[in-house]
Design a protein around this motif. Structure first.
Motif, PDB file in Angstrom:
ATOM      1  N   LEU A 252      29.588  17.827 -62.565  1.00 23.68           N
ATOM      2  CA  LEU A 252      29.160  16.779 -61.642  1.00 23.68           C
ATOM      3  C   LEU A 252      28.931  15.437 -62.347  1.00 23.68           C
ATOM      4  O   LEU A 252      28.988  14.385 -61.703  1.00 23.68           O
ATOM      5  N   GLN A 253      28.696  15.446 -63.640  1.00 24.39           N
ATOM      6  CA  GLN A 253      28.583  14.184 -64.376  1.00 24.39           C
ATOM      7  C   GLN A 253      29.905  13.429 -64.342  1.00 24.39           C
ATOM      8  O   GLN A 253      29.937  12.207 -64.477  1.00 24.39           O
ATOM      9  N   ASP A 254      31.012  14.170 -64.154  1.00 21.27           N
ATOM     10  CA  ASP A 254      32.344  13.560 -64.099  1.00 21.27           C
ATOM     11  C   ASP A 254      32.807  13.291 -62.669  1.00 21.27           C
ATOM     12  O   ASP A 254      33.930  12.821 -62.457  1.00 21.27           O
ATOM     13  N   ASP A 255      31.954  13.558 -61.706  1.00 23.16           N
ATOM     14  CA  ASP A 255      32.304  13.340 -60.301  1.00 23.16           C
ATOM     15  C   ASP A 255      32.429  11.830 -60.037  1.00 23.16           C
ATOM     16  O   ASP A 255      31.494  11.074 -60.317  1.00 23.16           O
ATOM     17  N   PRO A 256      33.554  11.347 -59.505  1.00 23.26           N
ATOM     18  CA  PRO A 256      33.774   9.909 -59.304  1.00 23.26           C
ATOM     19  C   PRO A 256      32.702   9.228 -58.451  1.00 23.26           C
ATOM     20  O   PRO A 256      32.242   8.133 -58.787  1.00 23.26           O
ATOM     21  N   GLU A 257      32.295   9.861 -57.356  1.00 24.75           N
ATOM     22  CA  GLU A 257      31.301   9.234 -56.479  1.00 24.75           C
ATOM     23  C   GLU A 257      29.944   9.143 -57.178  1.00 24.75           C
ATOM     24  O   GLU A 257      29.255   8.107 -57.099  1.00 24.75           O
ATOM     25  N   ILE A 258      29.578  10.208 -57.874  1.00 23.97           N
ATOM     26  CA  ILE A 258      28.302  10.211 -58.599  1.00 23.97           C
ATOM     27  C   ILE A 258      28.341   9.163 -59.715  1.00 23.97           C
ATOM     28  O   ILE A 258      27.387   8.400 -59.893  1.00 23.97           O
ATOM     29  N   SER A 259      29.441   9.104 -60.437  1.00 18.91           N
ATOM     30  CA  SER A 259      29.575   8.119 -61.516  1.00 18.91           C
ATOM     31  C   SER A 259      29.471   6.696 -60.983  1.00 18.91           C
ATOM     32  O   SER A 259      28.863   5.817 -61.620  1.00 18.91           O
ATOM     33  N   LYS A 260      30.041   6.448 -59.831  1.00 15.28           N
ATOM     34  CA  LYS A 260      29.994   5.111 -59.224  1.00 15.28           C
ATOM     35  C   LYS A 260      28.560   4.722 -58.885  1.00 15.28           C
ATOM     36  O   LYS A 260      28.130   3.583 -59.137  1.00 15.28           O
ATOM     37  N   ILE A 261      27.788   5.654 -58.338  1.00 15.85           N
ATOM     38  CA  ILE A 261      26.383   5.396 -57.990  1.00 15.85           C
ATOM     39  C   ILE A 261      25.573   5.124 -59.263  1.00 15.85           C
ATOM     40  O   ILE A 261      24.749   4.210 -59.304  1.00 15.85           O
ATOM     41  N   VAL A 262      25.826   5.925 -60.288  1.00 19.66           N
ATOM     42  CA  VAL A 262      25.107   5.767 -61.559  1.00 19.66           C
ATOM     43  C   VAL A 262      25.406   4.411 -62.194  1.00 19.66           C
ATOM     44  O   VAL A 262      24.500   3.700 -62.641  1.00 19.66           O
ATOM     45  N   ASP A 263      26.673   4.031 -62.212  1.00 20.13           N
ATOM     46  CA  ASP A 263      27.065   2.738 -62.792  1.00 20.13           C
ATOM     47  C   ASP A 263      26.386   1.587 -62.054  1.00 20.13           C
ATOM     48  O   ASP A 263      25.897   0.634 -62.688  1.00 20.13           O
ATOM     49  N   ALA A 264      26.348   1.676 -60.745  1.00 24.03           N
ATOM     50  CA  ALA A 264      25.715   0.620 -59.929  1.00 24.03           C
ATOM     51  C   ALA A 264      24.225   0.568 -60.205  1.00 24.03           C
ATOM     52  O   ALA A 264      23.622  -0.514 -60.278  1.00 24.03           O
ATOM     53  N   TRP A 265      23.608   1.743 -60.391  1.00 26.03           N
ATOM     54  CA  TRP A 265      22.165   1.799 -60.660  1.00 26.03           C
ATOM     55  C   TRP A 265      21.845   1.119 -61.989  1.00 26.03           C
ATOM     56  O   TRP A 265      20.915   0.338 -62.081  1.00 26.03           O
ATOM     57  N   TYR A 266      22.653   1.410 -63.000  1.00 26.06           N
ATOM     58  CA  TYR A 266      22.406   0.812 -64.321  1.00 26.06           C
ATOM     59  C   TYR A 266      22.619  -0.703 -64.303  1.00 26.06           C
ATOM     60  O   TYR A 266      21.926  -1.443 -65.017  1.00 26.06           O
ATOM     61  N   LYS A 267      23.537  -1.186 -63.499  1.00 25.29           N
ATOM     62  CA  LYS A 267      23.769  -2.625 -63.410  1.00 25.29           C
ATOM     63  C   LYS A 267      22.591  -3.355 -62.793  1.00 25.29           C
ATOM     64  O   LYS A 267      22.339  -4.523 -63.092  1.00 25.29           O
ATOM     65  N   ASN A 268      21.871  -2.649 -61.943  1.00 21.41           N
ATOM     66  CA  ASN A 268      20.750  -3.268 -61.219  1.00 21.41           C
ATOM     67  C   ASN A 268      19.385  -2.967 -61.833  1.00 21.41           C
ATOM     68  O   ASN A 268      18.365  -3.410 -61.324  1.00 21.41           O
ATOM     69  N   ASN A 269      19.371  -2.186 -62.904  1.00 24.19           N
ATOM     70  CA  ASN A 269      18.080  -1.808 -63.513  1.00 24.19           C
ATOM     71  C   ASN A 269      18.081  -2.086 -65.012  1.00 24.19           C
ATOM     72  O   ASN A 269      19.105  -2.270 -65.612  1.00 24.19           O
TER      73      ASN A 269
END
Length: 326
Positions: free
Chosen positions: A309-326
């Motif tokens: 699941l760490q390689d799941d595209p949708e999950i990765s997209k959410i994680v990347d967006a979270w890091y950009k905003n935090n």
């Protein structure tokens, strides 16, 4: 490490990292400009200065302003120098233990030390332990200094209230009567939910009170009646509302381990605080819906998800967006 003998190189080095003073030639450790620049960058570099410069008041003042514990390396005469000691305790209150006894009776120095020295009253002149006006002022700066106050002041409602408002954990040192005082306990929990541990057992077994306490921080769970930790209905409600606390783990770590594989409960836990994923069962760390909810709440929780699941595209997209905003 090669000894630095070039003056210009030494000066450049200590301006960048004060502790480089240790590696310069002894002759340069007696160079006032080099040592002054070193201690401005890192007060603890005073340890490596020549004996003469450890007796230089300007250098010692700069050192303790940067690093209070540098007082240890200064000439002993400075431990009785009011200005030097005041600057040192302002930077680090723990220095108070080693200063001249006459300065342990100096109100301004003691209050400056109180900020980050829970033992200030223990190290202060004994007269301050029963000085109500002083203790009241001190607990407003650091509630935990109440530990070493006179017992009569630990039974003083105004002092106790101010202490727990500043540091909920000060409840541990209050007179036992206040541990059963609802107003005092609530004020303590508002500041530090984990202070419920020091409250009277009547509160720890009061379901409604405990759930209210948990809203201020999940660490309140550490002090509750053990029966609640295996009560599914209680735990389900608790994980939904547990307040976030920096430097504290998660409700799922505290309650009965059987709940780590309870999908409904874990799903609610990660919706409230994604870090709960760390304590979920391996099966639920591989449950896409659970992991999605966790990373929506806390992007960094993806590290607890299964590798798949760490390689799941949708999950990765959410994680990347979270890091950009935090």
């Amino acid at each position: 490490m090669t000894t630095i003998t070039n003056r210009e190189e030494a000066l450049e080095k200590v301006k960048e990292v004060g502790s480089w003073l240790e590696d310069v030639d002894d002759k340069l450790k007696a160079d006032r400009e080099i040592v002054l620049e070193a201690v401005k960058n890192d007060g603890s570099a005073l340890e490596f200065a020549s004996k003469a410069l450890r007796n230089d008041r300007e250098i010692v003042l700069e050192a303790v302003r940067n690093h209070g514990l540098a007082l240890e390396y200064a000439d002993d005469s400075f431990k009785a120098d009011r200005e030097v000691v005041l600057e040192a305790v302002r930077e680090y209150g723990g220095v108070l233990e080693d200063v001249d006894d006459k300065l342990k009776a100096d109100r301004e120095i003691l209050l400056a030390a109180a900020r980050d020295n829970n033992y200030m009253l223990d190290e202060a002149d004994d007269s301050f332990k029963s000085d109500r006006k002083f203790v009241l002022e001190a607990v407003k700066i650091n509630g935990r200094v109440i530990e070493y106050a006179d017992d009569s002041l630990k039974a003083d409602r105004e002092i106790v209230l101010e202490a727990v408002r500043n540091s909920g954990l000060a409840l541990e040192y209050a007179d036992d009567s206040f541990k059963a005082d609802r107003e005092v306990v609530i004020e303590a929990i508002k500041e530090s939910a984990s202070s419920l541990e020091y409250a009277d057992d009547i509160f720890k077994s009061d379901r409604e009170f405990v759930l209210e306490a948990i809203k201020y921080g999940g660490s309140a769970l550490e002090g509750i009646d053990e029966s609640f930790k295996s009560d599914r209905n209680f735990v389900l409600e608790a994980v939904k509302i547990a307040g976030y606390e920096e430097y504290w783990s998660n409700a799922l770590e505290i309650v009965d381990k059987k709940f780590r594989s309870d999908r409904e409960l874990v799903l609610e836990a990660v919706k409230n605080d994604g870090s709960a994923l760390e304590f979920a069962s391996d099966a639920l760390k591989n449950d896409r819906e659970v992991v999605l909810e966790a990373v929506k709440s806390l992007g960094s929780s993806y590290e607890y998800a299964s590798e798949e699941l760490q390689d799941d595209p949708e999950i990765s997209k959410i994680v990347d967006a979270w890091y950009k905003n935090n």
